[in-house]
Design a protein around this motif. Structure first.
Motif, short mmCIF file in Angstrom:
data_model
loop_
_atom_site.label_atom_id
_atom_site.label_comp_id
_atom_site.label_asym_id
_atom_site.label_seq_id
_atom_site.Cartn_x
_atom_site.Cartn_y
_atom_site.Cartn_z
N ILE A 20 0.83 -1.28 0.08
CA ILE A 20 0.10 0.08 0.04
C ILE A 20 0.95 1.32 -0.09
CG2 ILE A 20 -1.70 1.27 1.14
CD1 ILE A 20 -2.34 -1.53 2.77
N VAL A 25 -5.63 8.65 4.13
CA VAL A 25 -7.20 8.05 4.37
C VAL A 25 -7.21 6.68 3.74
CG1 VAL A 25 -9.58 8.44 4.11
CG2 VAL A 25 -8.13 10.22 4.85
N CYS A 26 -6.86 6.74 2.32
CA CYS A 26 -7.03 5.70 1.58
C CYS A 26 -6.31 4.56 1.89
CB CYS A 26 -7.12 6.01 -0.13
SG CYS A 26 -8.37 7.09 -0.53
N GLY A 27 -4.91 4.81 2.25
CA GLY A 27 -4.10 3.95 2.54
C GLY A 27 -4.50 3.00 3.93
N ILE A 29 -7.51 2.74 5.05
CA ILE A 29 -8.61 2.10 4.70
C ILE A 29 -8.33 0.72 4.08
CG2 ILE A 29 -10.69 1.91 3.44
CD1 ILE A 29 -11.18 4.99 4.32
N ALA A 30 -7.39 0.86 3.07
CA ALA A 30 -6.86 -0.46 2.42
C ALA A 30 -6.21 -1.41 3.28
CB ALA A 30 -5.83 0.01 1.27
N GLU A 33 -8.80 -3.42 5.30
CA GLU A 33 -9.50 -4.39 4.42
C GLU A 33 -8.38 -5.46 4.22
OE1 GLU A 33 -12.36 -4.55 2.54
OE2 GLU A 33 -13.02 -2.55 3.73
N GLU A 45 4.91 4.98 3.47
CA GLU A 45 4.54 6.03 3.66
C GLU A 45 6.05 7.15 3.54
OE1 GLU A 45 3.38 9.76 4.14
OE2 GLU A 45 1.81 8.29 3.91
N GLU A 68 -18.38 13.15 2.07
CA GLU A 68 -17.82 12.27 1.09
C GLU A 68 -17.70 10.74 1.98
OE1 GLU A 68 -16.83 9.97 -1.75
OE2 GLU A 68 -17.07 11.96 -2.27
N SER A 70 -15.80 8.41 1.83
CA SER A 70 -14.42 7.77 1.76
C SER A 70 -13.53 8.50 2.99
CB SER A 70 -13.61 7.99 0.64
OG SER A 70 -13.62 9.44 0.23
N TYR A 71 -13.87 9.59 3.47
CA TYR A 71 -13.18 10.32 4.44
C TYR A 71 -13.78 9.79 5.94
CZ TYR A 71 -10.33 13.18 1.62
OH TYR A 71 -9.59 13.49 0.79
#
Length: 100
Positions: A20, A25-27, A29-30, A33, A45, A68, A70-71
Motif C-alpha cells: 500500500i 485516508v485511503c492507505g 482504509i486499504a 481491508e 509512507e 464524502e 471515503s473520509y
C-alpha cells in the motif's frame, strides 16, 4: 510498526501480499481491508506520520467540503454517525483511532 528505509531488505523470506503506497485516508482504509481479509501487507509512507497531506498541508480551518463517505473510518464513533464536512483535526484524530 515504523520501519526506516535503511532497515528494509530485499529478498526477505516473508511474503507480503499487498503493498500500500501512502498512509493517508485511503492507505489506512486499504490496510484495514487487508486485515479483514487476513492478507499480509506493508504500508509505504514517505513521511514519519500517517494521514497523508492532512497534518502537513492542511491548516486548522481545512475540512472536507463534501459529505464524502471515503473520509469516514469504519469504527464505533460512540453511537453517533461520523460527521459530514469533516474538519482537518477530526480527520487526523479519526485516522489515528482507526490505525490503533
Amino acid at each position: 510498526m515504523n520501519v526506516n528505509k535503511e532497515d528494509l531488505s530485499i529478498g526477505t523470506e516473508e511474503m507480503i501480499e499487498m503493498v500500500i503506497v501512502g498512509g493517508g485516508v485511503c492507505g489506512l482504509i486499504a490496510a484495514g481491508e487487508c486485515i479483514d481479509q487476513k492478507k499480509s501487507y506493508i504500508v509505504l509512507e514517505k513521511s514519519n506520520d500517517i494521514m497523508g497531506c492532512w497534518p502537513q498541508a492542511a491548516n486548522h480551518t481545512s475540512h472536507v467540503a463534501v459529505c464524502e463517505p471515503s473520509y469516514r473510518f469504519d469504527y464505533d464513533h460512540g453511537g453517533k454517525p461520523p460527521p459530514d464536512f469533516t474538519s482537518r483535526d477530526d480527520i487526523i484524530a479519526s485516522g489515528r483511532v482507526f490505525a490503533e
